[in-house]
Scaffold this active site. Sequence first.
Site, PDB file in Angstrom:
ATOM      1  CE  LYS B  79      -3.871   2.003   2.645  1.00  0.00           C
ATOM      2  NZ  LYS B  79      -4.834   2.104   3.778  1.00  0.00           N
ATOM      3  CB  SER B 159      -7.913   3.731   2.394  1.00  0.00           C
ATOM      4  OG  SER B 159      -7.244   3.187   3.562  1.00  0.00           O
ATOM      5  CB  SER B 183      -8.431   1.174   5.620  1.00  0.00           C
ATOM      6  OG  SER B 183      -8.992   2.541   5.555  1.00  0.00           O
TER       7      SER B 183
END
Lengths: 484, 492
Positions: B79, B159, B183
């Site tokens: 990420k 996210s 997330s």
Amino acid sequence: MGWIVEGSTGRWEIVVGLEVHAQVISRAKLFSGASTEFGAAPNHQVSPVDAGMPGMLPVLNRYCVEQAVRTGLGLEAQINTYSVFERKNYFYPDLPTGYQISQYQHPIVGKGRVLIDLPDGRTRAIGITRLHLEQDAGKSLHDQHDAATLIDLNRCGVALMEIVSEPDIRAPEEAVLYLRKLRSILRYLGTCDGNMEEGSLRCDANVSVRREGSDALGTRCEIKNVNSMRFVAKAIEYEARRQVELLEAGGRVEQETRLFDAVRGETRSMRNKEEAHDYRYFPDPDLLPLVLDEALIERLRAELPELPDAKRQRFEREYGLSVYDAGVLVAEQATADYFEAATRGRDAKQTANWVINELFGMLGKAGLPLESSPVTPAQLGSLIDLVNAGTISGRIAKDVFAIMFETGDDPGSIVEARGLRQVTDMSAIEPIVDRLIAENPGQVETVRKNPKVAGWFTGQVMKATGGKANPQLVNELVARKLGL
Amino acid sequence: MTSELTRLTLSGALERLSRRELSAVELTAAHLDAMAAARELNAFITETPDCALAMAEASDARRARGEVGPLDGIPLAVKDLFCTSDVLTTAGSRILDGFRPPYESTVTARLWQAGAVCLGKTNLDEFAMGSSNMTSAFGPVRNPWTRPGENEALVPGGSSGGSAAAVAARLCLGATGTDTGGSIRQPAAFTGTVGLKPTYGRCSRWGIVAFASSLDQAGPMARTVRDCALLLEVIAGYDPKDSTSADLPVPRFSAAVGRSLAGLRIGVPREYRVDGMPDEIERLWQAGAAWLRDAGCELVEISLPHTRYALPTYYIIAPAEASSNLARYDGMRYGLRVQGDSLTDTYMATRGEGFGAEVKRRVLIGTYVLSAGYYDAYYLKAQRVRRRIADDFTQGFEHCDAILTPTAPSAAFRAGEKMDDPVAMYLNDVFTVPVNLAGLPAISVPAGLSDDGLPLGLQVIGRPWDEETVFAVAAALESAAAFDHLPYGLEA
């Protein structure tokens, strides 16, 4: 030690509290491993944590915590076993993270006190409200570039102790005494070097005025940047007079932050209440609350050095020194240590005089700190021994001391090499006295009328012997010869 | 165009690598090809093919020498909230324009230390603020799943939407995510993958761009529970550089996968039956309970009475911390700088252009709730409620060993949906947010398809530091659900 501003409508007293920022002696910063050494090239002592890089996290330097606890103990203060680091949020380029990690609601040290020594020999307690740990910001350099402000982050993240006094100070001079005493305690503890020039001790003053005898507190102004002992009294005095003038003219004191301009000797407005920051304090989620072990506090308490107040009392008691002499000797630990080493087995008052008058005088003239004294305590001690043994006179001793200071040589070898040994042999002095009496019938006449001026003959003998004659013996001899 | 190699699970690939049936270079190349073929998903912000192949070659060389790390040769995606040394790190924001960190986050450093291969940095909501991946400055991520017969783009959740999409689309064998309010778990649920948020303090936050420090936690995303356990074994552990990381031993989490659940009590919180929750979610939840009963668990109803305050509490605490954490993006030292006429102008222009709307919204909310006069009513109150929520769980765990809930109140929604209604968007996290507030471990496991044919996830919440039970329960759900659906277009 009351201090009064005589206004046109009456007498005013001042109420002052000081906020002192003391840089913690520690090799590394409060939350990063970067070095704290003074004088490195700009931005050479900056870790990614200090520079506020993304993803960087603070880790508390335990040594700085111990230093704060030591300081709290030295200020006879409450040590809080639970304290919290909070973020003080504001934007400025020399504050890379956009917040300063400080302590707010739960400081590490609570109420304590500092005793100040008044000129009349009394002491007065100035309350300490709190001491908290926080990190310093970097430095903005506005005078290095024609179109830009440059930032040096070396200082950014260095540990500071903010030490806040109660509004107990009632005279500009008390503020100076408080600062001196605080600095002395910090230096004894080894928690701050107290160097105001390098900025390791900085002071802001909260000043308000009120009519003499009133208990009410007036609106205060915070005076920033009073960064020398000299300026503290000056800034407070100026600010007090400004406020009195304002009030007497029917005006109002606005709560504001003012800056002391040392060149003009005045304070001027920096930002008013409306412009005051909303710092949005909240506990720093990157740091857990700081919980101190009682055992740690007790260990640090047991390791505390003898502090100036206790040492002064001991010097008065143990050495029979005057309050003044003791006070002067204990102001710096190094001085006290020097004195104690020099006086071992000797008369304390005599040693104190040598240290305070001769040694301090010479060091002052040479601009040297005691640590760089060319004369060691042992050498000063043997000089005193030479005087007391009658080997040299007190006058010669001062000359010998000057040579010791110059050369670092032992007094004994100086006396021998330069033939400064005191002349105690009467057969050497008697002819001189006889000659002086024979050559100065007028003086003989004067002395016979007024024996008090017999010292003239003694002085002449000393001069003739280059100061080496024993003045006591010369006195006796002159008196006998003149039949006094 | 996916090769057979990208269909392997992480554990399957490890086995083939150890049997020398496969080289790390082959495995990596297959994934790089898949990434190149799937660019319309926009799952990656930065692909690092050269670096990946070099790491794969090094891995093969290590294997030849017999020095093998626990994840040696496994291609992973990261990420783009994790700082990676000398590799562009964006946090999905324009404000970090061109930022290449001179350091590597602890979590990713541990992965590379274990021999894993870095394929690239995945897309995410800007500063991890979002539940749809629509707020990224690098454009939205497309969910590899679509409704059967439709081609309308759906969100992958957020996210960690880029990581979830990459795992689901077989572009990597696993990925790192971060979870502040859901997330990791919500995008895992939306993409039919497994994602675990560990106990707060289990993984170091050092080197992860901070969103809300007291809630942020890194975790693994993969296609199986076992794969997540293997990843967590590597990334977990004490880090003296993070004061909130816990100095606890790291268990062999993978050993818990397949463990018997006999006698385990599973809590079903009454308060998670929220108004307007679709029947299909309710049915899935019931099915999950039944599977666990079949596996020998005792199902107990529990009460978490402060659940309904979790979202408002979260939306005070997270923005408050974010408003302060994001203050460092001021255009002075790195990233974007938009020069103004004065310092204040420069600040405003830089932050005005550098931050997107959702980030600005949260910075404003956070600044407001911390400001003088409002602090007690909002921030302080929220902290008190947060403690109540944590206490709810403590009491709940007196009656059960793990808690079963749905992961999200719906399946993946259309890209662009809910964008004009932040509160509707925030409701996505209604089941995940309480877990972050309480600092607990929780996993999302794919458990079935919605009536629309989209993946749905179940969440298992554990006691602090008890990821092992979470993995054990999740593995039972996984095996009972036997979720073997593939995103449409990948089935062939």
